[in-house]
Design a protein around this motif. Structure first.
Motif, PDB file in Angstrom:
ATOM      1  N   HIS A  69       0.789  -1.237   0.000  1.00 41.95           N
ATOM      2  CA  HIS A  69       0.000   0.000   0.000  1.00 41.95           C
ATOM      3  C   HIS A  69       0.819   1.285   0.000  1.00 41.95           C
ATOM      4  CE1 HIS A  69      -3.659  -2.268   0.277  1.00 41.95           C
ATOM      5  NE2 HIS A  69      -3.101  -3.011   1.243  1.00 41.95           N
ATOM      6  N   PRO A 101       2.506   1.541  -4.777  1.00 43.86           N
ATOM      7  CA  PRO A 101       1.884   2.733  -5.411  1.00 43.86           C
ATOM      8  C   PRO A 101       2.860   3.883  -5.596  1.00 43.86           C
ATOM      9  CG  PRO A 101       0.551   1.930  -3.581  1.00 43.86           C
ATOM     10  CD  PRO A 101       1.838   1.177  -3.534  1.00 43.86           C
ATOM     11  N   MET A 102       3.766   4.046  -4.622  1.00 42.33           N
ATOM     12  CA  MET A 102       4.680   5.189  -4.710  1.00 42.33           C
ATOM     13  C   MET A 102       5.699   5.050  -5.848  1.00 42.33           C
ATOM     14  SD  MET A 102       3.762   7.495  -2.604  1.00 42.33           S
ATOM     15  CE  MET A 102       5.095   8.639  -2.343  1.00 42.33           C
ATOM     16  N   SER A 153       4.909   3.312  -8.608  1.00 41.61           N
ATOM     17  CA  SER A 153       4.169   2.848  -9.792  1.00 41.61           C
ATOM     18  C   SER A 153       4.558   3.652 -11.037  1.00 41.61           C
ATOM     19  CB  SER A 153       2.660   2.922  -9.547  1.00 41.61           C
ATOM     20  OG  SER A 153       2.313   4.245  -9.209  1.00 41.61           O
ATOM     21  N   ASN A 154       4.921   4.940 -10.826  1.00 38.50           N
ATOM     22  CA  ASN A 154       5.367   5.724 -11.994  1.00 38.50           C
ATOM     23  C   ASN A 154       6.690   5.173 -12.549  1.00 38.50           C
ATOM     24  OD1 ASN A 154       6.640   6.486  -9.680  1.00 38.50           O
ATOM     25  ND2 ASN A 154       6.731   8.676 -10.148  1.00 38.50           N
ATOM     26  N   TRP A 179      -3.616   2.475 -12.728  1.00 38.94           N
ATOM     27  CA  TRP A 179      -2.698   1.821 -11.786  1.00 38.94           C
ATOM     28  C   TRP A 179      -1.459   2.645 -11.422  1.00 38.94           C
ATOM     29  CZ3 TRP A 179       2.283   0.312 -13.528  1.00 38.94           C
ATOM     30  CH2 TRP A 179       2.478   0.403 -14.904  1.00 38.94           C
ATOM     31  N   HIS A 202       0.215   5.831  -9.668  1.00 38.95           N
ATOM     32  CA  HIS A 202      -0.045   6.891  -8.707  1.00 38.95           C
ATOM     33  C   HIS A 202       0.793   8.117  -9.091  1.00 38.95           C
ATOM     34  CE1 HIS A 202      -0.470   8.926  -4.826  1.00 38.95           C
ATOM     35  NE2 HIS A 202       0.844   9.110  -4.860  1.00 38.95           N
ATOM     36  N   GLU A 259       1.796  12.005  -8.303  1.00 43.80           N
ATOM     37  CA  GLU A 259       1.735  13.009  -7.236  1.00 43.80           C
ATOM     38  C   GLU A 259       0.895  14.188  -7.682  1.00 43.80           C
ATOM     39  OE1 GLU A 259       5.258  14.209  -5.036  1.00 43.80           O
ATOM     40  OE2 GLU A 259       6.184  12.381  -5.822  1.00 43.80           O
ATOM     41  N   SER A 268      -2.143  14.253  -8.427  1.00 41.20           N
ATOM     42  CA  SER A 268      -3.230  13.942  -9.350  1.00 41.20           C
ATOM     43  C   SER A 268      -4.592  14.108  -8.664  1.00 41.20           C
ATOM     44  CB  SER A 268      -3.075  12.530  -9.896  1.00 41.20           C
ATOM     45  OG  SER A 268      -3.007  11.615  -8.826  1.00 41.20           O
ATOM     46  N   THR A 269      -4.636  13.848  -7.316  1.00 47.97           N
ATOM     47  CA  THR A 269      -5.908  13.963  -6.612  1.00 47.97           C
ATOM     48  C   THR A 269      -6.367  15.416  -6.610  1.00 47.97           C
ATOM     49  OG1 THR A 269      -4.921  12.337  -5.155  1.00 47.97           O
ATOM     50  CG2 THR A 269      -7.084  13.159  -4.529  1.00 47.97           C
TER      51      THR A 269
END
Lengths: 441, 309
Positions: free
Chosen positions: B212, B216-217, B219-220, B297, B299, B301, B303-304
């Motif tokens: 988790h 994800p960190m 994933s780029n 898929w 993540h 930075e 983006s949220t």
């Protein structure tokens, strides 16, 4: 839909490509563009000679030959030699042609037939006639015919000739108490001897009686078909069809496959590689007999065990060996054609005694081929073996798609055959179908 | 004696001088790109519509080369071989590299040595590594079969066996995980430690932290490695060229090998250019597909915030 074919002038094409590239900034390239006529070694007195690299000993002989030529031509012709690995050799020649700066003279192999087909090679017949290389009493001129692609003129100047021989390991024969092969041997004799020479430890074979050697390649295998008065193609020059399904050709294929899987006296390709990766099957000392190209003699001289050669064994009472001419091609667009031919002529005449002494290539000139200098230091049976040349056939196929035929049809099919993954009849049909399509394409 | 007055020199503004300097510095790279990449690409595109043997003038044949590709059995075979090769090597290298990068990200003594050791294969030339593997996979004396023999398995003659040559080739390619590992390592070092500390306070296990936080960190980074891996796997040449030459029975005929054969052995430069462009289109399609999957898929930075804006 039929595709329309339009000829495009090379200059127009290149300038089109350049213009397109220019749209993204390529005008900068223009300053770097070369003049077609500049930079060639050209000059009547200097020539660029190109050959492929064979082995350190043969390469050293090539260099020594060039030095001898330059010494003999001092003040007149200066030749420089470039030796390239075979897999880069043809690319380099083609790129040189493409850049309009062809080598002045380069060593022949069957790929150069494509250069003849495109009209790039000089007709050397007048020069060859003037140099008296067509004198029947001096040269084996009956072997020249396959190089007359247009039926009358030679486009290569021959200087040496090669054939296949039957190598055997004398030490292994002595140890097993088996009589050495000679020119009376048939393939039945080979099988009998090979059975005695194959050594097994349990289920593992530690010494093989025979390696199928160059009989695994189309030109080696074809010698068995020639012995039965047939061949793999309808004609060597511009063949139109493959005829492997001829029962006599199928029999040749089955015979070799049986040596591995029925008589079990020869290793399969995978077993051969395991025995001899990076060393060579015969060189490993674990193989008693091997049919192969005679050019192996030069490199086998370094082997630590005793060995000799014999003519190829008789198949169904007959023997027909392959031969290949070695020689030189001179581009029509070459800038020093006379000087280039001088090198070819010198190699085919003045240099012949030294070629005999070098023991790498078999000299073309009759006197040197069977001279004492040639035979001295050569393995037993060599003289008998080169007599095969009197009844030999060219081991080439001259067709624009010949490499594709070898690489895509013969190569993979024979791989499957020798790995017992195809039956001879299936393989023959497969090769006929694919090969004939390629020859027509 | 006459005196002449020289016109005052116009001084360039700082902004303009900086711009000129910038263009001068960029020029080698741009020129290189234009001369050695864009130019040949345009030329090869034009050549793909011709029959060209390098020895005589090209003949315009329209779409004939591309039509021929459709019915070319060997081209289809090379596509299948390349697909199997890519499907196995790309994900496997990603997994190995990710695991290794995690191990190399630990604060232990001598970690620099281990990092160098794992990167070493990437520095060695492909041909040299290929020769090494050739011996490792030797049917009789190779290390692989010797080890298999110890556990009672009679190993095949890898590169000479039609069924085993491609798996052996795939194993040799896994050796080249150095660069991917290095990129993962850089990515891992960019993950803020505070996130792990917060997770530990919340009682998250190491596995949950990996699933988790770490994955994800980075994933780029995975995305970048995936794109580069796909492109690279469709361009592999040296190893199959040295080890198998495409055989036995074309079982390792990767697309670049087939292209090479047509271009430099059969002198079918036009057809080879068509293969090159077909290959380019495949790479492009696969890359676009990967890019399309990015929002699901990867993540990113910020983006949220971007989405909430």
């Amino acid at each position: 839909m039929e595709n329309v074919r339009h000829g495009i002038d090379r200059r127009r094409f290149l300038s089109g490509a350049m213009a397109a590239a220019g749209a993204v900034g390529l005008p900068l390239l223009a300053g770097c563009g070369g003049d077609d006529d500049s930079g060639g070694s050209g000059g009547s007195g200097s020539i660029r000679v190109l050959a492929w690299s064979n082995s350190p000993s043969i390469d050293a002989n090539f260099k020594a030959r060039l030095k001898a030529f330059n010494d003999a031509q001092k003040g007149k012709i200066k030749a420089t030699l470039q030796l390239l690995p075979y897999d880069q050799y043809w690319q380099k020649i083609q790129l040189a042609y493409s850049a309009r700066q062809p080598y002045d003279i380069y060593y022949w192999d069957v790929q150069a037939y494509a250069h003849y087909k495109r009209g790039l090679l000089k007709d050397l017949q007048p020069d060859i006639d003037n140099a008296k290389l067509t004198d029947d009493a001096t040269y084996p001129t009956n072997l020249y015919d396959p190089w007359k692609f247009d039926g009358k003129s030679m486009f290569g100047c021959p200087e040496n000739v090669q054939t296949m021989v039957f190598f055997y390991n004398k030490d292994l024969f002595d140890k097993a108490g088996v009589k050495y092969p000679d020119d009376t041997w048939t393939w039945d004799d080979v099988i009998t001897a090979a059975e005695k020479l194959t050594v097994r430890q349990g289920s593992k074979v530690t010494q093989w009686g025979l390696d199928i050697g160059d009989l695994s390649i189309w030109w080696g295998l074809q010698t068995l078909s020639w012995a039965q008065d047939t061949a793999f193609v309808d004609k060597e020059l511009e063949p139109t069809k493959l005829q492997l399904s001829d029962p006599r050709n199928v029999e040749s294929i089955a015979f070799i496959q049986d040596l591995i899987y029925k008589h079990k006296v020869a290793p399969s390709p995978t077993q051969t590689t395991s025995v001899a990766q990076d060393v060579g099957a015969f060189e490993s000392g674990k193989i008693a007999m091997r049919p192969a190209g005679g050019w192996q003699i030069a490199s086998y001289k370094k082997l630590s065990f005793k060995w000799a050669v014999a003519p190829l064994p008789l198949f169904k009472g007959k023997r027909v060996a392959p031969y290949w001419l070695g020689g030189w091609n001179i581009p029509k667009a070459g800038k020093a054609q006379e000087a280039a031919f001088e090198y070819a002529k010198w190699s085919a005449s003045t240099f012949q005694p030294q070629m005999a002494k070098d023991h790498d290539w078999i000299p073309l000139r009759n006197a040197e081929r069977s001279s004492g200098v040639m035979l001295e230091g050569m393995p037993d049976g060599f003289e008998q073996s080169i007599r095969q040349l009197d009844n030999s056939r060219i081991g080439d196929i001259y067709h624009a798609n010949n490499l594709q035929l070898i690489e895509e049809v013969f190569g993979p099919t024979f791989e499957q055959l020798w790995n017992n993954k195809l039956k001879p009849e299936q393989a023959a049909k497969q090769m006929d179908d694919k090969g004939t399509a390629l020859l027509k394409g | 004696m006459t005196t002449t007055s020289t016109p005052p020199r116009r001084r360039l503004s700082m902004r303009r001088r900086e711009a000129i300097a910038c263009y001068i510095f960029m020029a080698p790279a741009i020129l290189g790109l234009l001369l050695f990449a864009i130019g040949p690409m345009i030329a090869s595109l034009l050549l793909s519509f011709t029959e060209y043997d390098m020895l005589s003038a090209p003949q315009w044949v329209g779409l004939a080369n591309f039509q021929a590709l459709i019915g070319d059995e060997l081209f289809h075979k090379s596509l299948r071989v390349t697909a199997v090769y890519s499907l196995v090597t790309v994900p496997t290298i990603l997994v190995i590299s990710f695991i290794l990068a995690n191990l190399l990200n630990q604060k232990i003594r001598g970690i620099s040595f281990f990092r160098s050791v794992y990167y070493l294969p990437t520095v060695i030339s492909g041909v040299a590594v290929a020769m090494l593997w050739r011996w490792m996979f030797n049917g009789e004396y190779g290390l692989v079969n010797t080890l298999l023999d110890k556990i009672g398995i009679d190993g095949p003659n890898w590169f000479q066996d039609e069924s085993w040559a491609l798996p052996a080739l795939i194993v040799t390619s896994l050796w080249t995980f150095g660069s991917t590992t290095l990129i993962y390592l850089a990515g891992l070092q960019g993950v803020p430690n505070e996130i792990y500390e917060a997770a530990q306070v919340d009682g998250a296990s190491r596995l949950r932290q990996h699933l988790h936080i770490t994955m994800p960190m980075v994933s780029n980074v995975t995305f970048f490695n995936l794109v580069m891996g796909v492109i690279g796997s469709l361009q592999v040449f040296a190893e199959p060229f040295v080890l198998t030459g495409g055989g036995p029975n074309n079982s390792t005929l990767l697309l670049p090998l087939y292209l090479y054969r047509n271009a430099f052995e059969y002198l079918k430069m036009g057809y080879a250019s068509a293969i090159a462009w077909a290959s380019f289109l495949i790479v492009l399609a696969l890359t676009l597909l990967v890019f399309k999957s990015l929002p699901y898929w990867v993540h990113l930075e910020g983006s949220t915030e971007e989405r909430n804006r």
